[in-house]
Enzyme design. Structure first.
Site, PDB file in Angstrom:
ATOM      1  N   GLU A  78       0.933   4.012   1.820  1.00  0.00           N
ATOM      2  CA  GLU A  78       1.487   4.492   3.091  1.00  0.00           C
ATOM      3  C   GLU A  78       2.598   3.579   3.591  1.00  0.00           C
ATOM      4  OE1 GLU A  78      -2.743   3.059   4.133  1.00  0.00           O
ATOM      5  OE2 GLU A  78      -1.519   3.314   2.358  1.00  0.00           O
ATOM      6  N   CYS A 108      -6.084   1.175   5.594  1.00  0.00           N
ATOM      7  CA  CYS A 108      -6.669  -0.097   6.030  1.00  0.00           C
ATOM      8  C   CYS A 108      -6.153  -0.401   7.438  1.00  0.00           C
ATOM      9  CB  CYS A 108      -6.276  -1.219   5.062  1.00  0.00           C
ATOM     10  SG  CYS A 108      -4.535  -1.705   5.154  1.00  0.00           S
ATOM     11  N   HIS A 146       0.835  -1.196   0.000  1.00  0.00           N
ATOM     12  CA  HIS A 146       0.000   0.000   0.000  1.00  0.00           C
ATOM     13  C   HIS A 146       0.875   1.254   0.000  1.00  0.00           C
ATOM     14  CE1 HIS A 146      -3.829  -2.144   1.664  1.00  0.00           C
ATOM     15  NE2 HIS A 146      -3.398  -2.653   0.521  1.00  0.00           N
ATOM     16  N   CYS A 154      -2.265  -1.143   7.588  1.00  0.00           N
ATOM     17  CA  CYS A 154      -1.424   0.049   7.459  1.00  0.00           C
ATOM     18  C   CYS A 154      -1.574   0.988   8.655  1.00  0.00           C
ATOM     19  CB  CYS A 154      -1.732   0.780   6.159  1.00  0.00           C
ATOM     20  SG  CYS A 154      -1.117  -0.109   4.705  1.00  0.00           S
TER      21      CYS A 154
END
Length: 145
Positions: free
Chosen positions: A72, A98, A70, A101
């Protein structure tokens, strides 16, 4: 007055995160992230496959490959391999994080998250609020007005 100035910076950095997301090779969802500390961009990232892997994020059936990182996570990992620290930084991300993360965000010491789109599952945001991370939502309507 100070809030107005901060809001202008938030909008500018969030727009940058959205633009950065356009570099992603993912077809289903392109997500961008910018990490800012003391008004300086210390990292950036977008969702995609790990270094050395093929660029497409989806398999033949159109499902996201399990090893896609992802945005981040990529931005936080980039800081980890530098001399910088995320402690006290703000994460600007085009899509709310999410739950996986959100743990990385908290553990990295990021104290503020600004986003413009809601992820289908809000448990990441709920976790960050519980961890005393400041959460700011800016609608796309406000961003591009």
């Amino acid at each position: 007055m100070k809030e107005d100035k901060q809001r202008k910076y938030d909008i500018a950095y969030l727009k940058m995160a959205i633009e950065w997301g356009k570099l992603s090779h993912c077809e289903r969802k392109q997500v961008g992230a910018i990490i800012v500390k003391d008004r300086m961009i210390i990292s950036d990232g977008y969702n995609g496959t790990p270094t050395g892997f093929e660029n497409p994020c989806e398999d033949e059936e159109g499902y996201t490959k399990w090893y896609v990182l992802h945005a981040e996570a990529n931005a936080i990992l980039k800081v980890a391999s530098s001399t910088q620290s995320c402690r006290g930084a703000t994460l600007y991300i085009s899509l709310s994080p999410c739950k996986e993360c959100s743990k990385l965000i908290h553990q990295a010491g990021i104290t503020r998250v600004v986003y413009s789109q809601e992820y289908k599952d809000n448990s990441g945001i709920d976790f960050l609020k519980k961890a005393d991370v400041s959460i700011e939502y800016i609608s796309e309507a406000e961003l591009f007005s």
